[in-house]
Scaffold this motif. Structure first.
Motif, mmCIF file in Angstrom:
data_model
loop_
_atom_site.group_PDB
_atom_site.id
_atom_site.type_symbol
_atom_site.label_atom_id
_atom_site.label_comp_id
_atom_site.label_asym_id
_atom_site.label_seq_id
_atom_site.Cartn_x
_atom_site.Cartn_y
_atom_site.Cartn_z
ATOM 1 N N THR A 1 30.233 -0.384 -10.946
ATOM 2 C CA THR A 1 31.134 -0.429 -11.522
ATOM 3 C C THR A 1 31.021 0.301 -12.969
ATOM 4 O O THR A 1 31.731 1.182 -13.670
ATOM 5 N N ALA A 2 29.674 -0.185 -13.456
ATOM 6 C CA ALA A 2 29.478 0.478 -14.964
ATOM 7 C C ALA A 2 29.209 2.165 -14.922
ATOM 8 O O ALA A 2 29.621 2.797 -15.646
ATOM 9 N N GLU A 38 25.448 7.463 -4.717
ATOM 10 C CA GLU A 38 24.081 7.995 -4.786
ATOM 11 C C GLU A 38 23.566 7.957 -6.389
ATOM 12 O O GLU A 38 22.629 7.746 -6.732
ATOM 13 N N ILE A 39 24.779 8.144 -7.062
ATOM 14 C CA ILE A 39 24.469 8.314 -8.746
ATOM 15 C C ILE A 39 24.173 6.549 -9.209
ATOM 16 O O ILE A 39 23.057 6.711 -9.824
ATOM 17 N N ALA A 40 24.974 5.910 -8.571
ATOM 18 C CA ALA A 40 24.515 4.562 -9.059
ATOM 19 C C ALA A 40 23.140 4.044 -8.520
ATOM 20 O O ALA A 40 22.592 3.222 -9.170
ATOM 21 N N HIS A 47 33.572 8.102 -15.815
ATOM 22 C CA HIS A 47 35.244 8.304 -16.145
ATOM 23 C C HIS A 47 35.212 8.903 -17.780
ATOM 24 O O HIS A 47 36.149 9.639 -18.067
ATOM 25 N N VAL A 48 34.207 8.479 -18.559
ATOM 26 C CA VAL A 48 34.281 8.883 -19.854
ATOM 27 C C VAL A 48 33.668 10.255 -19.951
ATOM 28 O O VAL A 48 34.274 11.036 -20.681
ATOM 29 N N LEU A 49 32.844 10.617 -19.098
ATOM 30 C CA LEU A 49 32.315 11.798 -18.839
ATOM 31 C C LEU A 49 33.430 12.903 -18.360
ATOM 32 O O LEU A 49 33.598 14.150 -18.810
#
Length: 108
Positions: free
Chosen positions: A45-46, A35-37, A52-54
């Motif tokens: 993938t991005a 949903e975010i993508a 992951h950084v968040l």
């Protein structure tokens, strides 16, 4: 329950405009990666790398629901950012006071 030490700091995490947009998106509700993508013009993938950084900065939490991973904002680490910005408010207040004084003296 203690949280593990952050791998990325909050400042690094919010430096990217896409990650800032993701935080806003996740502020009101939990969302799955798919949903975010769908909200961003980048690959899934991005999106996953940004999440992951968040997550490493402690700004989002994830949980598994069946086969999907869902994310939601964790605003607590933003307190560090708020404290840092609060320090600089004194300079803005001073600049605004100087501007007010300038405007008032020009009109005289």
């Amino acid at each position: 329950m203690a949280h593990p030490a952050a791998k990325h700091d909050v400042f690094h995490a919010i430096a990217d405009p896409t990650r800032r947009s993701m935080l806003i998106l996740l502020a009101d509700r939990e969302m799955a990666i798919a949903e975010i993508a769908g909200r961003f013009p980048i690959t899934r993938t991005a999106v996953n790398k940004h999440l992951h950084v968040l997550s490493d900065a402690g700004l989002v939490r994830s949980r598994r629901v069946g086969r999907e991973t869902r994310y939601r904002l964790r605003p607590d680490p933003l307190v560090e950012l708020k404290r840092w910005l609060a320090f600089f408010e004194q300079y803005w207040d001073e600049k605004m006071a100087n501007l007010k004084h300038f405007v008032e003296t020009v009109d005289e």
